[in-house]
Design a protein around this motif. Sequence first.
Motif, PDB file in Angstrom:
ATOM      1  N   ASN A  58       0.873  -1.096  -0.035  1.00 48.10           N
ATOM      2  CA  ASN A  58       0.159   0.036   0.034  1.00 48.10           C
ATOM      3  C   ASN A  58       0.899   1.315   0.193  1.00 48.10           C
ATOM      4  O   ASN A  58       0.563   2.129  -0.698  1.00 48.10           O
ATOM      5  CB  ASN A  58      -0.977   0.046   1.157  1.00 48.10           C
ATOM      6  N   LYS A 101       1.262   4.331  -3.359  1.00 49.66           N
ATOM      7  CA  LYS A 101       0.876   5.795  -2.974  1.00 49.66           C
ATOM      8  C   LYS A 101       1.547   6.540  -4.071  1.00 49.66           C
ATOM      9  O   LYS A 101       1.259   7.673  -4.150  1.00 49.66           O
ATOM     10  CB  LYS A 101       1.473   6.059  -1.548  1.00 49.66           C
ATOM     11  N   VAL A 130      -6.846  -1.706  -3.397  1.00 42.54           N
ATOM     12  CA  VAL A 130      -6.413  -3.022  -3.047  1.00 42.54           C
ATOM     13  C   VAL A 130      -7.010  -4.101  -1.859  1.00 42.54           C
ATOM     14  O   VAL A 130      -7.638  -3.347  -0.816  1.00 42.54           O
ATOM     15  CB  VAL A 130      -4.890  -2.798  -2.406  1.00 42.54           C
TER      16      VAL A 130
END
Length: 522
Positions: free
Chosen positions: A395, A399, A407
């Motif tokens: 994650n 970004k 996700v």
Amino acid sequence: MLKELVVNAAEHETRVAVLENGNIVELFMERGDESNITGNIYKGRVQRVLPGMQAAFVDIGLNQAAFLYVDDILDDTTAELAQRFEQENDTDGEEDSDDSDIKEEELSPPAGWKSARTTDCPIEDLITEGQEILVQISKSPIGTKGPRVTTHISLPGRFMVLMPTVDHIGISKRIVDEKERTRLKELLLSFREDTFGYIFRTAAQGIQEKTLKKEISFLNKTWEDIQKKNKTVSAPCLVYRDLTVTFRAVRDLLNDEADKLIIDSREGYNNVLDFLEKLMPDLKVSVEHYTGVEPIFDAYNIEGDIARALKRKVWLKSGGYIIIEQTEALVAIDVNTGRYVGKHNFEETIVKTNLEAVKEIAYQIRLRNIGGIIIIDFIDMKKSQHREKVMSHLNEALKKDKSQTNVLPLSELGLVQMTRKRVRKNLTRSLCEPCFYCNGDGMLLSGKSICHKIYRDLLNEASDMMGNKFTVKVHPEIAQLLHGEEKGLISSLEIKVNSPIAIYPEPHYHIEEYHIFETLVK
């Protein structure tokens, strides 16, 4: 982080590479064809209205008809619903989460518009076959799919995006200071005379009234010119062509995304300087003309990274690797330990491989511009803290990607399901085409399999043939097998069909191609 734009401007192709700390992270390409037309505006004619799909096909003068969904159709009813929603919900446009036009993201009307309109206005009540409408490309053609279009026109500028079909003011989410958001909205309302919609882009932070007025005047003049041309031409016709990839990079990425642009064309260099002087005189960035003997993409080690991004297998520094398989519906990414054997225990080896793969996967997804459904198969981890650590790193790595991603949690099977917004061709589709030899299958029958297939076919056809001698023409490699390692097949066949069999090589044959002929010998 050092960010640069490297532009290779050839006669028939322009490539713009976005570099972060010397590594390419994104590639934008434009050729003389019509492959990348996102942002262009056409006067089209409705070919077919499909009530069952709540969609229509529109002829805009290209080889493929454009697809128009009911949510992308504007009329008086929808405009009233949009205004009513805005009044009731006091929205300030926070739905605009990504304002980078070079990403070719869609700029949608206010939230709530779609749900209200699709209930009350079926497509057959909005448009009719043969009707002429003004549409904008929201998604370029991808594979066998034609372009997707919308009637919600949006014209992006340096600081603002003009939406002439809806009265709405939006502000980029990246402007987080509430005082600045309030200032921008009040500044626009203080002198806005029309009912057009506007979205403040991230670059508008700190903008002064004089600069804002100049940008709005330019966008409004552009819209007036589009309307005038729309009234004088017949469908299908191109009404407005968006900026070239180089100028979009200058407008959207310089200063905010990059501090320097290097271009290898003297003419292109002069055009960029002229563009900056006329439209962005206050922009303080470095523009450099590359004059080196070595091609610019080679000098910056970009060509090798592009070639690597077209490979199915990508090696990791530790010795592990990932496999990226693209299908029609989804992309599968498989993580493997490969040559990496670790130092302490198996679980640690797996975790380190997965963590290294996370970084490479996020990088490859962004560079290859992979979109749609993505399935990642990590190596199974027994401990929950290890699984959480891998997901946290994934994650975080995503970004950096401006394209919208979603996700889902890691499944019990070690699979991660995610989606990434897709609005243009990925790198593989842009630069490659299916193999002419295997027709895109990626696999061929083995030589032995072909030999046994010939055996079965000849045995099956022999009973219906009138000749007493057989000739088989095959690829030279198959002929070599049948004369050597697989010679026993031919000997066995000659006994079964009670006839001699001659094998002839044909150099121009596909390796799987063969033909059986019969001859009557007296």
